[in-house]
Design an enzyme around this catalytic site. Sequence first.
Site, mmCIF file in Angstrom:
data_model
loop_
_atom_site.group_PDB
_atom_site.id
_atom_site.type_symbol
_atom_site.label_atom_id
_atom_site.label_comp_id
_atom_site.label_asym_id
_atom_site.label_seq_id
_atom_site.Cartn_x
_atom_site.Cartn_y
_atom_site.Cartn_z
ATOM 1 N N ALA B 61 0.856 -1.189 0.000
ATOM 2 C CA ALA B 61 0.000 0.000 0.000
ATOM 3 C C ALA B 61 0.892 1.240 0.000
ATOM 4 O O ALA B 61 1.498 1.578 1.014
ATOM 5 C CB ALA B 61 -0.902 -0.006 1.229
ATOM 6 N N GLU B 62 0.954 1.902 -1.138
ATOM 7 C CA GLU B 62 1.902 2.996 -1.301
ATOM 8 C C GLU B 62 1.522 4.216 -0.468
ATOM 9 O O GLU B 62 2.393 4.910 0.074
ATOM 10 C CB GLU B 62 2.009 3.374 -2.780
ATOM 11 C CG GLU B 62 2.611 2.279 -3.654
ATOM 12 C CD GLU B 62 1.665 1.118 -3.957
ATOM 13 O OE1 GLU B 62 0.451 1.253 -3.697
ATOM 14 O OE2 GLU B 62 2.139 0.082 -4.455
ATOM 15 N N GLN B 84 7.662 0.761 -6.069
ATOM 16 C CA GLN B 84 8.231 -0.300 -6.914
ATOM 17 C C GLN B 84 8.455 0.138 -8.371
ATOM 18 O O GLN B 84 9.453 -0.206 -8.967
ATOM 19 C CB GLN B 84 7.354 -1.535 -6.838
ATOM 20 C CG GLN B 84 8.090 -2.788 -7.249
ATOM 21 C CD GLN B 84 7.435 -4.027 -6.697
ATOM 22 O OE1 GLN B 84 6.411 -4.464 -7.219
ATOM 23 N NE2 GLN B 84 7.999 -4.585 -5.651
ATOM 24 N N PHE B 85 7.515 0.891 -8.896
ATOM 25 C CA PHE B 85 7.636 1.453 -10.247
ATOM 26 C C PHE B 85 6.949 2.812 -10.237
ATOM 27 O O PHE B 85 6.056 3.063 -9.416
ATOM 28 C CB PHE B 85 6.928 0.567 -11.290
ATOM 29 C CG PHE B 85 7.716 -0.645 -11.722
ATOM 30 C CD1 PHE B 85 8.504 -0.609 -12.864
ATOM 31 C CD2 PHE B 85 7.656 -1.817 -10.985
ATOM 32 C CE1 PHE B 85 9.217 -1.730 -13.269
ATOM 33 C CE2 PHE B 85 8.372 -2.943 -11.385
ATOM 34 C CZ PHE B 85 9.150 -2.902 -12.531
ATOM 35 N N PHE B 88 3.232 3.031 -9.891
ATOM 36 C CA PHE B 88 2.707 2.483 -8.642
ATOM 37 C C PHE B 88 2.930 3.435 -7.472
ATOM 38 O O PHE B 88 2.597 3.124 -6.337
ATOM 39 C CB PHE B 88 3.299 1.105 -8.370
ATOM 40 C CG PHE B 88 3.076 0.156 -9.521
ATOM 41 C CD1 PHE B 88 1.919 0.250 -10.291
ATOM 42 C CD2 PHE B 88 4.006 -0.795 -9.864
ATOM 43 C CE1 PHE B 88 1.705 -0.595 -11.374
ATOM 44 C CE2 PHE B 88 3.794 -1.648 -10.943
ATOM 45 C CZ PHE B 88 2.651 -1.551 -11.700
ATOM 46 N N TYR B 90 1.444 6.318 -7.681
ATOM 47 C CA TYR B 90 0.266 7.201 -7.719
ATOM 48 C C TYR B 90 -0.678 7.030 -6.527
ATOM 49 O O TYR B 90 -1.280 8.017 -6.090
ATOM 50 C CB TYR B 90 -0.488 7.068 -9.047
ATOM 51 C CG TYR B 90 0.375 7.401 -10.265
ATOM 52 C CD1 TYR B 90 1.389 8.351 -10.185
ATOM 53 C CD2 TYR B 90 0.184 6.763 -11.474
ATOM 54 C CE1 TYR B 90 2.187 8.643 -11.292
ATOM 55 C CE2 TYR B 90 0.977 7.051 -12.584
ATOM 56 C CZ TYR B 90 1.975 7.995 -12.486
ATOM 57 O OH TYR B 90 2.755 8.287 -13.574
ATOM 58 N N PRO B 91 -0.851 5.836 -5.979
ATOM 59 C CA PRO B 91 -1.702 5.774 -4.778
ATOM 60 C C PRO B 91 -1.157 6.638 -3.632
ATOM 61 O O PRO B 91 -1.901 7.007 -2.730
ATOM 62 C CB PRO B 91 -1.670 4.283 -4.395
ATOM 63 C CG PRO B 91 -1.357 3.567 -5.668
ATOM 64 C CD PRO B 91 -0.432 4.492 -6.420
ATOM 65 N N HIS B 131 4.650 0.592 -16.181
ATOM 66 C CA HIS B 131 6.009 0.323 -15.712
ATOM 67 C C HIS B 131 7.030 1.266 -16.352
ATOM 68 O O HIS B 131 8.226 1.022 -16.242
ATOM 69 C CB HIS B 131 6.416 -1.120 -16.019
ATOM 70 C CG HIS B 131 5.671 -2.150 -15.224
ATOM 71 N ND1 HIS B 131 4.393 -2.540 -15.533
ATOM 72 C CD2 HIS B 131 6.026 -2.867 -14.132
ATOM 73 C CE1 HIS B 131 3.999 -3.462 -14.665
ATOM 74 N NE2 HIS B 131 4.961 -3.683 -13.806
HETATM 75 C C1 LIG Z 1 -0.382 -0.164 -6.968
HETATM 76 C C2 LIG Z 1 0.633 -1.207 -7.275
HETATM 77 N N1 LIG Z 1 1.717 -1.330 -6.493
HETATM 78 C C3 LIG Z 1 2.680 -2.227 -6.774
HETATM 79 C C4 LIG Z 1 2.563 -3.045 -7.855
HETATM 80 C C5 LIG Z 1 3.685 -4.011 -8.209
HETATM 81 N N2 LIG Z 1 3.240 -5.382 -8.048
HETATM 82 C C6 LIG Z 1 2.773 -6.092 -9.095
HETATM 83 S S1 LIG Z 1 2.182 -7.546 -8.637
HETATM 84 C C7 LIG Z 1 2.572 -7.310 -7.020
HETATM 85 C C8 LIG Z 1 2.223 -8.349 -6.012
HETATM 86 C C9 LIG Z 1 0.756 -8.589 -5.966
HETATM 87 O O1 LIG Z 1 0.453 -9.653 -5.138
HETATM 88 P P1 LIG Z 1 -1.010 -10.265 -5.042
HETATM 89 O O2 LIG Z 1 -2.017 -9.181 -4.941
HETATM 90 O O3 LIG Z 1 -0.983 -11.270 -3.962
HETATM 91 O O4 LIG Z 1 -1.235 -10.958 -6.456
HETATM 92 P P2 LIG Z 1 -0.422 -12.161 -7.119
HETATM 93 O O5 LIG Z 1 0.682 -11.545 -7.918
HETATM 94 O O6 LIG Z 1 0.061 -13.065 -6.053
HETATM 95 O O7 LIG Z 1 -1.402 -12.813 -8.019
HETATM 96 C C10 LIG Z 1 3.176 -6.075 -6.862
HETATM 97 C C11 LIG Z 1 3.705 -5.546 -5.603
HETATM 98 C C12 LIG Z 1 1.407 -2.900 -8.654
HETATM 99 N N3 LIG Z 1 1.202 -3.656 -9.730
HETATM 100 N N4 LIG Z 1 0.464 -1.986 -8.343
#
Ligand SMILES: Cc1ncc(C[n+]2csc(CCOP(=O)(O)OP(=O)(O)O)c2C)c(N)n1
Lengths: 349, 328
Positions: B61-62, B84-85, B88, B90-91, B131
């Site tokens: 949670a950003e 992370q990117f 991401f 923006y939140p 990304h």
């Molecule tokens: C707002 C946001 N923050 C960070 C990311 C980077 N990111 C992509 S997938 C991921 C993990 C997500 O985990 P989960 O919700 O458990 O889904 P899973 O990949 O296990 O299916 C992250 C941190 C993102 N896509 N969106």
Amino acid sequence: MPVTLIDADGHPVPETGRALPDEATLRRALASLITARRLNDQAYALVRQGRLAVYPSSHGQEACQVVAAQVLADGDWLFPTYRDTVAVVERGVDPVEALTLLKGDWHCGWDPYEHRVAPHATPLATQLPHAVGVAHAARLRGEPTVVMALCGDGGTSEGDFHEALNFAAVLRAPVVFLIQNNEYAISVPLARQTAAPSLAHKGVGYGIPGERVDGNDAAALLSVLGEAVERARAGGGPQLVEAHTYRMQAHTNADDATRYRADADVEAWVARDPIARLSAYLRVDETAYREQAERVAEHVRDGLNRDVEPDPAQLFAHVYATETPQLREQAAQLTDELDRSLDDEGALR
Amino acid sequence: MTHEKLSMAQALNRALRDAMTDDPSVVVFGEDVGPLGGVFRVTDGLTAQFGEDRCFDTPLAESGIVGVAVGMAMNGLRPVVEMQFDAFAYPAFEQIVSHVAKMRNRTRGRVALPMVIRIPYAGGIGGVEHHCDSSEAYYAHTPGLHVVTPSTPTDAYALLRESIASPDPVVFLEPKKLYWSKEEVELGTRPPAIGRAVVRREGTDATLIAYGPSVPIALEAAEVADREGRSLQVVDLRSIVPFDDETVCAAVRSTGRAVVVAEAAGFASVSSEIVARVTERCFHSLAAPIRRVTGFDIPYPPPKYEHLHLPGVDRVLDAVDDLQWEDS
Ligand SMILES: Cc1ncc(C[n+]2csc(CCOP(=O)(O)OP(=O)(O)O)c2C)c(N)n1
Ligand SMILES: [Mg+2]
């Protein structure tokens, strides 16, 4: 305890208080599971061959993917994440179109209205309020639509997850939120994500019923998700379903899971495979279903091995309903550049 | 002073390590920054070396990450958080714009927020949507934030050390495509880089002004131009806010012509700000209007299209050719 109807060995669980889905329904699920597994593994192989930019595989999570789509009616909507390509395909989208984003040809390869499947959502949980909006609009328009909104365990930490649940509850929107709890958000295990006793508990504070289900048991998923969809359709409001499953592979091909989890942890989940248990229960020979799976794999290989020449006009054509004067200028500049570089190539020859 | 051959990612890792060693109030957190070491490995080994209190994974949670960092900075720590990117982050926009940027001003200087928000940004790595954003203008437009972006491993090290030591919040933009670029890095204290642009290449005919991921493009263009008989100077901003008017204007005055190179969409951008400032200050030294070479005004395109979108050497040289070398 999560609802399980068929255990890991393929035996029916006694006294669940729920009826097992009929054999035809289960066979249909099994056929799709086998195709889904093949699709996952084919896509993963195509990344290694450089035909896909990236692939977040749902290997091991196919029961959630398949059933999430199978419990929906034609007029319903599906809101998928980047990991839910298999659910998108089960809904009827051509697998090559479903993989367009991950191939890198365009952001979304299908027409969302054709099969009522929203584009893959990458920014976590941001699709959930949209799902609520589609459901609420359907209610205002008097349509019997139910929306299936998918989300990962990690995504439940984002603010949008909570806002979506609250809106859905207050508006009594016909949405089923399905969390695929695969125990990891990239490298972060569930224990670091939440201190709640389960993710299903997250519904309580919003006044939404939460249910836990064995995410590798297609029969249980059919029962629980099917019931949630019918309840929502009948005006019973939203529901939260936590499906307990496991991410069998790395987050994507770009991830190195050995940095944060032991191979033995993964091994333990092999025995709970969703396909093996369903075919054991049905006592069917999986080979009967392989032909369809191979056809889909071949279609995917053909589609992804074909190079689509990027059309520069596409860059500018869809930003607004009408191209702005500035974008027209920029499109002309690019055309001019490309013409000149072609001329240069000609001159070299 | 010690030297080591490091990639930009390794130089950033080294800067975090050295800052954490020197100052026990420095804490690092974000998504996957612990055992994984971050998706770009910038925080590799920090949890192992400094323990979980100093470098830890957060819930996903950003807004929470940045908001908690604000509180920690209010209470004596120096948080360095990773988004992370680019897209991401923006939140966390509300926290960044409404609190990180404004706390000092709201409290008439009583509450400072010495924190760093690290953001891998920009494209060129074949990433899928969300990304590859060049989000610098959002931050640069917000008074109260320092915004810096290195183009070399050496600057990455120095700028990050300085950002962590800064009494003000810094948005630290890391060009993803340069993470793996390597050079000999000087470790240890160096002259201040925040607020100081640097001339990367001397030249006499025109000045290319660039920052972050566009600096290598500008240098390559200057190399090609040199073979074609034109001498181009290259200025690397390093620091978008504060902006180094002095160095940039002196450079432009010395050549009388300029092109700004940036990956971000050109409309209402950092590149437009550069043109406006330099024109206001150097009008009589200019032989031609300053040109901009930027990304198109479109959402960042899919991987198969990014080569059409990103400013490349040819586009830069076209703009240089346009600088009214002869009256027509
Ligand atoms: C707002 C946001 N923050 C960070 C990311 C980077 N990111 C992509 S997938 C991921 C993990 C997500 O985990 P989960 O919700 O458990 O889904 P899973 O990949 O296990 O299916 C992250 C941190 C993102 N896509 N969106
Ligand atoms: Mg997960």
